[in-house]
Design a protein around this motif. Structure first.
Motif, PDB file in Angstrom:
ATOM      1  N   ALA A   1       0.837  -1.214   0.000  1.00 14.21           N
ATOM      2  CA  ALA A   1       0.000   0.000   0.000  1.00 14.21           C
ATOM      3  C   ALA A   1       0.864   1.253   0.000  1.00 14.21           C
ATOM      4  O   ALA A   1       0.643   2.187  -0.790  1.00 14.21           O
ATOM      5  N   LEU A   2       1.854   1.281   0.869  1.00 18.89           N
ATOM      6  CA  LEU A   2       2.730   2.457   0.946  1.00 18.89           C
ATOM      7  C   LEU A   2       3.559   2.619  -0.327  1.00 18.89           C
ATOM      8  O   LEU A   2       3.747   3.734  -0.823  1.00 18.89           O
ATOM      9  N   GLY A   3       4.045   1.485  -0.857  1.00 16.62           N
ATOM     10  CA  GLY A   3       4.839   1.558  -2.084  1.00 16.62           C
ATOM     11  C   GLY A   3       4.040   2.126  -3.241  1.00 16.62           C
ATOM     12  O   GLY A   3       4.534   2.955  -4.013  1.00 16.62           O
ATOM     13  N   GLY A   4       2.790   1.677  -3.359  1.00 15.40           N
ATOM     14  CA  GLY A   4       1.933   2.184  -4.431  1.00 15.40           C
ATOM     15  C   GLY A   4       1.667   3.669  -4.288  1.00 15.40           C
ATOM     16  O   GLY A   4       1.778   4.441  -5.251  1.00 15.40           O
ATOM     17  N   LEU A   5       1.328   4.085  -3.070  1.00 17.89           N
ATOM     18  CA  LEU A   5       1.018   5.507  -2.848  1.00 17.89           C
ATOM     19  C   LEU A   5       2.249   6.389  -3.070  1.00 17.89           C
ATOM     20  O   LEU A   5       2.169   7.428  -3.733  1.00 17.89           O
ATOM     21  N   LYS A   6       3.380   5.966  -2.524  1.00 13.91           N
ATOM     22  CA  LYS A   6       4.595   6.777  -2.689  1.00 13.91           C
ATOM     23  C   LYS A   6       4.966   6.911  -4.167  1.00 13.91           C
ATOM     24  O   LYS A   6       5.354   7.989  -4.629  1.00 13.91           O
ATOM     25  N   GLY A   7       4.856   5.803  -4.895  1.00 12.59           N
ATOM     26  CA  GLY A   7       5.160   5.847  -6.322  1.00 12.59           C
ATOM     27  C   GLY A   7       4.225   6.786  -7.072  1.00 12.59           C
ATOM     28  O   GLY A   7       4.663   7.596  -7.895  1.00 12.59           O
ATOM     29  N   ALA A   8       2.931   6.669  -6.788  1.00 12.54           N
ATOM     30  CA  ALA A   8       1.945   7.502  -7.484  1.00 12.54           C
ATOM     31  C   ALA A   8       2.140   8.981  -7.140  1.00 12.54           C
ATOM     32  O   ALA A   8       2.129   9.850  -8.025  1.00 12.54           O
TER      33      ALA A   8
ATOM     34  N   LEU B   1       6.670  -5.392 -12.369  1.00 13.22           N
ATOM     35  CA  LEU B   1       6.025  -5.382 -13.679  1.00 13.22           C
ATOM     36  C   LEU B   1       4.509  -5.233 -13.539  1.00 13.22           C
ATOM     37  O   LEU B   1       3.885  -4.418 -14.228  1.00 13.22           O
ATOM     38  N   LEU B   2       3.920  -5.999 -12.622  1.00  9.34           N
ATOM     39  CA  LEU B   2       2.468  -5.933 -12.454  1.00  9.34           C
ATOM     40  C   LEU B   2       2.031  -4.562 -11.959  1.00  9.34           C
ATOM     41  O   LEU B   2       1.012  -4.024 -12.396  1.00  9.34           O
ATOM     42  N   ARG B   3       2.821  -3.981 -11.059  1.00  4.44           N
ATOM     43  CA  ARG B   3       2.493  -2.638 -10.578  1.00  4.44           C
ATOM     44  C   ARG B   3       2.581  -1.643 -11.737  1.00  4.44           C
ATOM     45  O   ARG B   3       1.731  -0.780 -11.902  1.00  4.44           O
ATOM     46  N   TYR B   4       3.606  -1.818 -12.583  1.00  3.08           N
ATOM     47  CA  TYR B   4       3.764  -0.895 -13.711  1.00  3.08           C
ATOM     48  C   TYR B   4       2.615  -1.045 -14.713  1.00  3.08           C
ATOM     49  O   TYR B   4       2.119  -0.052 -15.250  1.00  3.08           O
ATOM     50  N   VAL B   5       2.190  -2.280 -14.956  1.00  4.98           N
ATOM     51  CA  VAL B   5       1.108  -2.491 -15.920  1.00  4.98           C
ATOM     52  C   VAL B   5      -0.172  -1.814 -15.421  1.00  4.98           C
ATOM     53  O   VAL B   5      -0.897  -1.170 -16.200  1.00  4.98           O
ATOM     54  N   ALA B   6      -0.455  -1.938 -14.128  1.00  3.94           N
ATOM     55  CA  ALA B   6      -1.639  -1.266 -13.573  1.00  3.94           C
ATOM     56  C   ALA B   6      -1.504   0.247 -13.745  1.00  3.94           C
ATOM     57  O   ALA B   6      -2.456   0.937 -14.154  1.00  3.94           O
ATOM     58  N   PHE B   7      -0.331   0.762 -13.437  1.00  2.45           N
ATOM     59  CA  PHE B   7      -0.083   2.192 -13.638  1.00  2.45           C
ATOM     60  C   PHE B   7      -0.306   2.582 -15.096  1.00  2.45           C
ATOM     61  O   PHE B   7      -0.965   3.582 -15.398  1.00  2.45           O
ATOM     62  N   HIS B   8       0.247   1.784 -16.000  1.00  2.00           N
ATOM     63  CA  HIS B   8       0.190   2.090 -17.434  1.00  2.00           C
ATOM     64  C   HIS B   8      -1.260   2.184 -17.922  1.00  2.00           C
ATOM     65  O   HIS B   8      -1.631   3.107 -18.658  1.00  2.00           O
ATOM     66  N   ILE B   9      -2.084   1.241 -17.489  1.00  3.09           N
ATOM     67  CA  ILE B   9      -3.493   1.245 -17.905  1.00  3.09           C
ATOM     68  C   ILE B   9      -4.194   2.484 -17.336  1.00  3.09           C
ATOM     69  O   ILE B   9      -4.905   3.193 -18.049  1.00  3.09           O
ATOM     70  N   ALA B  10      -3.992   2.716 -16.034  1.00  5.84           N
ATOM     71  CA  ALA B  10      -4.666   3.852 -15.393  1.00  5.84           C
ATOM     72  C   ALA B  10      -4.241   5.178 -16.020  1.00  5.84           C
ATOM     73  O   ALA B  10      -5.071   6.055 -16.295  1.00  5.84           O
TER      74      ALA B  10
END
Lengths: 161, 171
Positions: free
Chosen positions: A14-21, B142-151
């Motif tokens: 959760a934190l990794g996703g938020l920080k990245g975004a 990779l999976l995190r990037y793909v989700a980012f890419h779509i969004a």
């Protein structure tokens, strides 16, 4: 080993996703010139100020629910628009930084078990991990829009890679 | 753990369908300016990368950008959609231009569904390096990037609609 069933570190994810975004969004904001923040391209698009104000509002609302506070009533009636005082790049970037830091501090303060615990929202029962995922995706959507604004202004660079 | 990212991708595609909701067919392949891609081209770009990453079949069993070995087939899987400058320099084909908004969205969802079938069958350890995704990057990255890419590109679909004068309920 079945990786489908391996345990996920929800707080870390959760934190990794938020920080990245938040990091990508901030880099794109900083790459925009001052005049971009109130430009709606002849009335056709939302301004960067509108987008950032909405992102902050969503994150602030979700953060209040995650902390167990009574959230403000969500403003209905169309797309969110920025208030009058939300005008300069410096003010808008600072507001985003403050809002995103507050969310990160909120998530940091929870134990992993609390991230996964049931959380009651006005739309039903969910959990804080799902709320973090929603905020992350929401910021990503609007990051793409900042990139389009940059391109409309003649900037086809890639500012967060 | 894979399920966590599959759920994120599901959420991404829910928003994709929202971005297509009410889209005028005459706007699907229209670039709002000469420097911005159309909604159809953005859909092709999303589809291309999801297919080659999860259903592209290289000799080492990993993913590859070669569409001729990609296990998913579709008009949307076209090299012209792979890279922004190449897309801008190449107009969509007649076959693309004949696709309505509903057809493009349905095709994009089908490609996603098929690509995910291959990913689930592969059942990768998310701590392992992802093929063709940089030596230091794991499947989880990779999976995190793909989700980012779509969004990221879904948000741009909304921007295109705004620029073309549409007012979709979401933004």
């Amino acid at each position: 080993m079945n990786t489908h069933e391996s345990k996920i570190d929800t707080k870390k994810v959760a934190l990794g996703g938020l920080k990245g975004a938040f990091g990508i969004f901030l880099k794109d904001l900083n790459a925009l010139p001052d005049e971009a923040f109130e430009n709606n391209f002849g009335g056709k698009t939302r301004t960067v100020a509108d987008i950032v104000y909405e992102v902050n509002l969503v994150n602030d609302h979700v953060g209040m629910v995650m902390r167990g506070e009574e959230p403000f009533i969500w403003p209905e009636g169309g797309w969110i628009t920025a208030p009058k005082e939300f005008t300069t790049k410096a003010v808008i970037v600072k507001a985003f930084e403050d809002s995103s830091q507050k969310i990160l501090a909120t998530v940091e303060a929870f134990e992993p078990g609390e991230i996964e615990a049931p959380l009651e929202t006005e739309d039903g029962i969910t959990d804080r991990f799902e709320r973090c995922r929603f905020m992350t995706l929401h910021v990503w959507y609007h990051s793409g829009q900042l990139n389009y604004v940059q391109t409309l202004l003649g900037d086809d660079g890639w500012h967060w890679k | 753990m894979l399920d966590t990212y599959l759920k994120a991708l599901d959420l991404c595609y829910f928003e994709v369908t929202e971005a297509f909701r009410g889209l005028a067919d005459e706007h699907v392949w229209v670039r709002p300016t000469s420097t911005l891609l159309s909604i159809g081209e953005l859909a092709g770009h999303i589809a291309y990368w999801e297919a080659v990453r999860f259903a592209g079949e290289a000799e080492d069993g990993g993913s590859e950008r070669d569409l001729s070995t990609c296990k998913v087939k579709s008009p949307l899987l076209d090299p012209r959609f792979g890279y922004f400058p190449m897309t801008l320099a190449t107009s969509p084909s007649e076959e693309h231009l004949a696709m309505s908004g509903e057809q493009v969205c349905s095709e994009l969802l089908r490609i996603h569904k098929e690509a995910m079938t291959y990913l689930v069958a592969l059942n990768p350890n998310l701590e392992n390096p992802a093929p063709h995704w940089g030596p230091q990057s794991k499947y989880e990255d990779l999976l995190r990037y793909v989700a980012f890419h779509i969004a990221y590109h879904t948000g741009q679909m909304y921007s295109v609609r705004h620029l073309l004068g549409e007012t979709p309920p979401d933004n």
